[in-house]
Motif scaffolding. Sequence first.
Motif, PDB file in Angstrom:
ATOM      1  N   ILE A 183      -0.329  -8.807   8.327  1.00 10.68           N
ATOM      2  CA  ILE A 183      -0.853  -7.521   8.776  1.00 10.68           C
ATOM      3  C   ILE A 183      -0.749  -6.481   7.670  1.00 10.68           C
ATOM      4  O   ILE A 183      -1.624  -5.624   7.514  1.00 10.68           O
ATOM      5  CB  ILE A 183      -0.091  -7.058  10.037  1.00 10.68           C
ATOM      6  CG1 ILE A 183      -0.466  -7.952  11.229  1.00 10.68           C
ATOM      7  CG2 ILE A 183      -0.373  -5.607  10.361  1.00 10.68           C
ATOM      8  CD1 ILE A 183       0.332  -7.652  12.479  1.00 10.68           C
ATOM      9  N   MET A 184       0.302  -6.558   6.873  1.00  4.38           N
ATOM     10  CA  MET A 184       0.513  -5.543   5.852  1.00  4.38           C
ATOM     11  C   MET A 184      -0.632  -5.509   4.844  1.00  4.38           C
ATOM     12  O   MET A 184      -0.973  -4.449   4.310  1.00  4.38           O
ATOM     13  CB  MET A 184       1.832  -5.795   5.125  1.00  4.38           C
ATOM     14  CG  MET A 184       2.112  -4.713   4.076  1.00  4.38           C
ATOM     15  SD  MET A 184       3.599  -5.023   3.153  1.00  4.38           S
ATOM     16  CE  MET A 184       3.354  -3.897   1.787  1.00  4.38           C
ATOM     17  N   ASN A 185      -1.232  -6.673   4.553  1.00  4.95           N
ATOM     18  CA  ASN A 185      -2.384  -6.665   3.640  1.00  4.95           C
ATOM     19  C   ASN A 185      -3.471  -5.727   4.139  1.00  4.95           C
ATOM     20  O   ASN A 185      -4.064  -4.962   3.372  1.00  4.95           O
ATOM     21  CB  ASN A 185      -2.950  -8.085   3.484  1.00  4.95           C
ATOM     22  CG  ASN A 185      -1.976  -9.030   2.831  1.00  4.95           C
ATOM     23  OD1 ASN A 185      -1.224  -8.636   1.943  1.00  4.95           O
ATOM     24  ND2 ASN A 185      -1.985 -10.278   3.254  1.00  4.95           N
ATOM     25  N   CYS A 186      -3.723  -5.800   5.432  1.00  7.58           N
ATOM     26  CA  CYS A 186      -4.748  -4.936   6.021  1.00  7.58           C
ATOM     27  C   CYS A 186      -4.304  -3.478   6.006  1.00  7.58           C
ATOM     28  O   CYS A 186      -5.082  -2.582   5.624  1.00  7.58           O
ATOM     29  CB  CYS A 186      -5.055  -5.384   7.449  1.00  7.58           C
ATOM     30  SG  CYS A 186      -5.457  -7.141   7.600  1.00  7.58           S
ATOM     31  N   LEU A 187      -3.070  -3.228   6.416  1.00  8.86           N
ATOM     32  CA  LEU A 187      -2.579  -1.852   6.457  1.00  8.86           C
ATOM     33  C   LEU A 187      -2.582  -1.231   5.070  1.00  8.86           C
ATOM     34  O   LEU A 187      -2.888  -0.041   4.907  1.00  8.86           O
ATOM     35  CB  LEU A 187      -1.168  -1.821   7.059  1.00  8.86           C
ATOM     36  CG  LEU A 187      -1.044  -2.332   8.498  1.00  8.86           C
ATOM     37  CD1 LEU A 187       0.417  -2.234   8.961  1.00  8.86           C
ATOM     38  CD2 LEU A 187      -1.953  -1.550   9.436  1.00  8.86           C
ATOM     39  N   HIS A 188      -2.234  -2.007   4.079  1.00  7.02           N
ATOM     40  CA  HIS A 188      -2.265  -1.503   2.697  1.00  7.02           C
ATOM     41  C   HIS A 188      -3.668  -1.052   2.320  1.00  7.02           C
ATOM     42  O   HIS A 188      -3.868  -0.010   1.688  1.00  7.02           O
ATOM     43  CB  HIS A 188      -1.768  -2.592   1.744  1.00  7.02           C
ATOM     44  CG  HIS A 188      -1.870  -2.229   0.301  1.00  7.02           C
ATOM     45  ND1 HIS A 188      -2.962  -2.593  -0.484  1.00  7.02           N
ATOM     46  CD2 HIS A 188      -1.044  -1.526  -0.508  1.00  7.02           C
ATOM     47  CE1 HIS A 188      -2.778  -2.136  -1.709  1.00  7.02           C
ATOM     48  NE2 HIS A 188      -1.624  -1.494  -1.758  1.00  7.02           N
ATOM     49  N   ASN A 189      -4.681  -1.831   2.718  1.00  3.92           N
ATOM     50  CA  ASN A 189      -6.062  -1.445   2.417  1.00  3.92           C
ATOM     51  C   ASN A 189      -6.442  -0.151   3.125  1.00  3.92           C
ATOM     52  O   ASN A 189      -7.113   0.712   2.548  1.00  3.92           O
ATOM     53  CB  ASN A 189      -7.017  -2.566   2.837  1.00  3.92           C
ATOM     54  CG  ASN A 189      -6.869  -3.803   1.967  1.00  3.92           C
ATOM     55  OD1 ASN A 189      -6.302  -3.739   0.873  1.00  3.92           O
ATOM     56  ND2 ASN A 189      -7.363  -4.932   2.443  1.00  3.92           N
ATOM     57  N   TYR A 190      -6.028  -0.022   4.373  1.00  7.72           N
ATOM     58  CA  TYR A 190      -6.346   1.208   5.106  1.00  7.72           C
ATOM     59  C   TYR A 190      -5.729   2.423   4.408  1.00  7.72           C
ATOM     60  O   TYR A 190      -6.362   3.477   4.301  1.00  7.72           O
ATOM     61  CB  TYR A 190      -5.813   1.116   6.542  1.00  7.72           C
ATOM     62  CG  TYR A 190      -6.620   0.222   7.453  1.00  7.72           C
ATOM     63  CD1 TYR A 190      -7.942   0.518   7.750  1.00  7.72           C
ATOM     64  CD2 TYR A 190      -6.057  -0.919   8.030  1.00  7.72           C
ATOM     65  CE1 TYR A 190      -8.690  -0.300   8.589  1.00  7.72           C
ATOM     66  CE2 TYR A 190      -6.789  -1.744   8.856  1.00  7.72           C
ATOM     67  CZ  TYR A 190      -8.107  -1.433   9.137  1.00  7.72           C
ATOM     68  OH  TYR A 190      -8.853  -2.242   9.962  1.00  7.72           O
ATOM     69  N   VAL A 191      -4.516   2.285   3.936  1.00  7.91           N
ATOM     70  CA  VAL A 191      -3.824   3.412   3.316  1.00  7.91           C
ATOM     71  C   VAL A 191      -4.419   3.744   1.956  1.00  7.91           C
ATOM     72  O   VAL A 191      -4.662   4.913   1.626  1.00  7.91           O
ATOM     73  CB  VAL A 191      -2.317   3.102   3.180  1.00  7.91           C
ATOM     74  CG1 VAL A 191      -1.614   4.192   2.387  1.00  7.91           C
ATOM     75  CG2 VAL A 191      -1.678   2.944   4.547  1.00  7.91           C
ATOM     76  N   VAL A 192      -4.666   2.732   1.139  1.00  3.82           N
ATOM     77  CA  VAL A 192      -5.040   2.947  -0.265  1.00  3.82           C
ATOM     78  C   VAL A 192      -6.541   3.142  -0.449  1.00  3.82           C
ATOM     79  O   VAL A 192      -6.969   3.992  -1.235  1.00  3.82           O
ATOM     80  CB  VAL A 192      -4.539   1.762  -1.124  1.00  3.82           C
ATOM     81  CG1 VAL A 192      -5.046   1.872  -2.558  1.00  3.82           C
ATOM     82  CG2 VAL A 192      -3.020   1.703  -1.105  1.00  3.82           C
ATOM     83  N   ASN A 193      -7.358   2.386   0.279  1.00  2.00           N
ATOM     84  CA  ASN A 193      -8.796   2.397   0.039  1.00  2.00           C
ATOM     85  C   ASN A 193      -9.543   3.468   0.822  1.00  2.00           C
ATOM     86  O   ASN A 193     -10.715   3.728   0.539  1.00  2.00           O
ATOM     87  CB  ASN A 193      -9.398   1.020   0.362  1.00  2.00           C
ATOM     88  CG  ASN A 193      -8.853  -0.064  -0.543  1.00  2.00           C
ATOM     89  OD1 ASN A 193      -8.463   0.210  -1.681  1.00  2.00           O
ATOM     90  ND2 ASN A 193      -8.814  -1.298  -0.056  1.00  2.00           N
TER      91      ASN A 193
END
Length: 1425
Positions: free
Chosen positions: A726-736
């Motif tokens: 899940i963190m891979n997705c959350l990281h994208n939401y935060v950064v991208n």
Amino acid sequence: MDLASVVEALQATLSPQLRKQAEDKLTQICKTTGFVPCLIQIILNEQCDMGARQAGAIYLKNHVNTYWSDYNEPTADPDIMTLANAVNVNVSPAAGDNTPKLFVISEPDKDYLRNVLIDAIIRTKDPLRCQLITAAGTMIKSDFPSKWPRFINQIHTCLSTDNIGTWESALLVFYTLVQHYEYKKVEDRNPIDEVMNVLLPLLHQRFMQLFAHNDSDQSALIQKQTLKIFHAYTQLHLNFRVLPTQTMTTWLDTCCAMIERRLPERLDALDEEDRAEHPWWKCKKWAFHILIRTFERHGSPANLPKGQSPDKIEFANFYLKGYSGKVIGLVFGVLEAYRQKIFVSPRVLQLSLNYLRESVRHAFSWKIMQDHVVVLIQDIIYPLLCISDDDIELFNDEPVEFVRARLDILDEYISPVSAAELFLSDAVAKRKDVLMKTVSFLGTIIHNDTITVKQKDGVLHMLGVIGNVLIKKKAFANQLENMIVQYLFPELQSQTAFLRARACYALRNFSKLEYSIPDNSARCLTYLIHCLCNDVSLPVKVEAAMALNLFMSDSDTGEKGKAIIVPHLQIIVMRIIEIIRQTEIDDIMIVLQKIVGIFDQELQPIAVQMTSQLVEFFKHVVCSENAPSEESKAEERTVAAMGVLNTLDTIVSCMGEKPEILSQIEQIIYEAILLVLRDGILDFYEEILTLVDTLTINTVSPLMWQVFYLIKEAFFRDAADYFAEIMNCLHNYVVNDTPAFLSQPNRIETVFEMCKHVIVNDLGEDSEAHAAKLIEVIILQCQDNMSAALPAIVQLIAQRFQREIVTTELRLMLLQVFIVILWLSPDRFFQTLNTVAANDPSTQTVIGNFFNQWMTDSESFAGVHDRRVCALGLCTLLRIDAKYYSAISNIVPKILPNCIHIYQGLIKTYQHNEDDSDDDSDDDDDSVPSEIDDGDDENIEHEDDLLAKLKGKVPDHEMSGDGLDNGNGDEDDDSDFDMDETDLESYSTVLEANENIDEFQIFCQCLQQLQSDTTGYNQALLQNLSAEQRTQIQNIIHYAEKRKQEKESNKIRDAGGYNFSQSSGAGQPLNLNFGESIADNYHEQFTTLPLLVICEVAVLLLTDIPQLTGIIVLCRDGKLDEEWWKTWPKRKATFTDTSIMCSNIAQLISSKSDITPISFIPTSEHHLSNKDLCQGVDFFTNDLHCYINQLHREQFTDHSCNSHTLLHRGQVLSKRHLGRLMKTKTSIISFNSFLSINTDAMKALTFPRSAIIKGDSVRILFHLYIDPLQTTAAFVCIAKYSYFQKEDEVLSSINSGFRVDNVELIDKNDLYVLTNKSREELSCNEQAHIYHQLVLIKDERARDRKKISTTTEPPKNGSDPWSSIDLDPITPNKDAVAYGLNDYKRTLSLYEQDLTRKLKLLSLNHLDLSIYYNNTDDAYHQVDN
């Protein structure tokens, strides 16, 4: 305890309506002492209802499994733990799992069960018995041997009785104990060794008793179980204390007797399927298992890992030479029975072929069987590879089942057909003449006019098996194309469907064949495409798709065939999707993924349609999961559905640059994402989350923000264990999409609550580390918007520190959260700490200890990002406001030492990353074993050696013994330095995105700022530093300056270079004289010149030269016009300071693997120019070249010098170049460098003697014979100009070529001519002294190419100028080493040996003897002193 109420509750669990209530009741009473004895009474009570008894047995098994151990078991996958034990790898339990349980079975109940369980197992039969045996296995893992010492006595007592029924049950329980130790390391097997030392003799006695006198089915079951126990005990390790060779031989004889045994005639009445499953045939199967495993693991010296004990080597030799022949004879007996149509079970037949396959690898066993191999191939292998009647029926009636059976990965381990394929493949690849005999046999079959379709299928099958060997054999290279055209192409159009399928299969291993006629290659692809797209038979389509996949795997074939495939691409894709729908097999999905990856551009028009069909198929599979079906088919569907999601992921990745297509694909894929996350289908969580990660990897659409909330719901429902994904997705939401992430406050709150849930609820320290990393990312990404959240974050981290932390990774990540807050704003950091400590007193200790913990753990930071965070935090402490001195007073002396460690780690990491290069090899071996001589064993790499290499990641030549060398020898200083990034560094932050954040420059600025400190803080930082640490800080500062200059140069390079005003360029006297041979004819003279140092005006003259790839510019006046420079992209760097430029150039040159590379010019090239001689030049300085030419004209204008000159050059050369030198006699070599030469051979030897030689290098000495009276390439004497004025040094320019006249090797005072010796023989001697007599080539102008003169001959014997040269082989200077170590007696001995040797070689008045007399005299003097 009321027995009746327990029976009633157990019976109620069988009723769906009453189950929940009954289970709740049992849960309440199960924790009462006496519950376990109550269950045992119910299970053994034959008067009780069988349903209640069986429910009681199951409940007891689960009760023991859950509550027997005092601690929670680690949550590691049991399969992973088993594999880890098998390969001797330690797998740490998941952190936080090994915690005390709230309830465990009471000790009285445990003691009761230990006393009665084995007796209960003996008194029951299946299905009750199997549940009790499982419970016994759980108890053994926890209690044996310390808490259950009576276990072995109980087993021994049971086996000592005369009741064979008791034996069977006792052996079943005992087998669980042996299984527990089966994959353990040698050092952990002592308990089972002690047990076996006692029980093995009794087991063998009982086995032989039954073998000789009892042929009942029960007797067969006991014998089978005994063989299984022996196999489990010996398959990985042999303990020769328990099983000396004589005892082991007895057991092997027992296995052979079982294989030879004639089985009871009553088995003949059974049908073949039942007969194959009968215990008597399983006895033979396990006997074969033991013999095969003994052979491959313990029975051949070639199979043993390195450094084995003498008893293991002795047994290996005994088995191979004294026993393997006996077993081969038995195997041939089994195969002869099969040939005579006598029933042999498929597993026994498969194992028989596996034993012969192992025998092929060893010379001794091969000699025994090689005379029978033709009959074996003709009468056993070939019939097995012909399609059977059952297969034909399955092919026609149930094609889907046929395809699934054909692609079953387990088939290799159980099928005789797969065993026949593997044996044939190994035999033709490893043993001479087998391939030729096989091809000859196939020729006789195929040319038989009466050949049947089944026989033709066998021929095609065998061709497919040996294809990968045929294609590599030169003897068949010219015949393969005709063979394929004549025999395979027609069968692709056969009227018989299974022949079309087999022809597609056979073509697979010929995918890399280079067709001499292009039309044949086109026909091959066309036929395969036709079979895939137009054939009506599903197996034909599947085989065509898989063959096409291999043809596309070959890049050359793929490029050539692209024009053929592309017109049919759409229908190919649709047919493959249809196959996937029909078969639900993942193997076909791989073909689709390959096509999408190769033809991503061509598939754009149908990408949306493909995605739609795949999503529909996925939804169909997911819905059918709930329908009742066989477990194996359900698993196949699950795997196929996972393959669909992986293919969708590939499509998304390929269409990432087409936003309009990606938007449509996203809408379709959303249906699959919604289905999985909304309905909580756990099997597909990982693949779906990976798909969401790919969809958000660059941008986040509004639709994907809806998925954000689906992820949130799934997380708090049942997906918390998938937080790492899940963190891979959350990281994208935060950064991208940071603005959208911040636009709604509930999004930050959602992510924080998810991280908090992970950290608070002990979901494992790996997940917790991911949560802490995500918090760090958010703080860095949303700096100015995090003020309100910081207290909650600090409180969460502080509270986590209060609990035990096992892994360093988690502890460092928690520290990094604090460090990042400190770096961003020290004021806010201390304010937040004070607020949290005041509001939550429990955190005060943790907060107060933060700085001490940080200093303690600083040395544990690894990777680039983590070290940078630590470095920036330490820099913040260096320039902290004076009002915070009291908070950090205890750790001030530790700040700079930790800075040194962190920055040194960063320097090593950066340098490693700069120097790192990939060594891609084009080894096109396709895993085909190399052929070995009939008298040789195969060079087998033992699995233990391979595992040791995997564990240590060391080169093959560094391996010894059973694994890694764990001695205390010398180690590389950096051996423990982790160059790789940490697992969490893949999550990017603004720290990586912002190039202006340079931790080295910040460090220098902090130190500079401290120089003006008046508070005493600077003194406190420096007072405990040692002289070495101060030097290390200076080195860091120097690296920072160098790094700064490199960044500036890179910026200038990326911007296109400097720009100079014409006035500044014209006003600078540059004295540009490029010389005729270099500048005037540059286009013709150089193939490529990677780097040229010039002054700025020369850019106009040279930048258009196509061969020139880069320019370094020296701008002496420092005036730059950057706009002008942007038009000259070849400029690589610009310097205004000569010393800095030289330093960078020196670093560039030193980075080369060979300082003086050599080019080899074929002898067929009789006309050479400077272009030929300088083709490998890496670096050129024009001024030096011109100066050498000028001095050459001055020094050799008169003709008074000697007609011949002998010069010498000593250097280190790679073995690869050395091998080429041995093959280039009479050819031309060029040194590609300004060449330093010496008139004294002894001086020339100095460098190679003192050089450190690596494994791939040798020391050599060149003797260069030149005639200065010829018009040669420029060379000059530079004794009066050189720094080393006593060396009579000669310098030659780069366009110097030499003809190799002679190559000789001097070793141990003997002169050997190596002209006819092999390269390998030379390479193994690292003390080689290569003697070259080289004639210097005439310097010829590019526009006046004359044939090279070869009339100058070396002096004849008698006037040979080399007769006075010392031809001492270059060996390590042991005498000098001893002298340097003050070991003068050793020095004297070595000098005397040298003198004695020289007196045999040189005349008494030879000048060189004076050196040895002087050395000896000096050594005597030192000894006397």
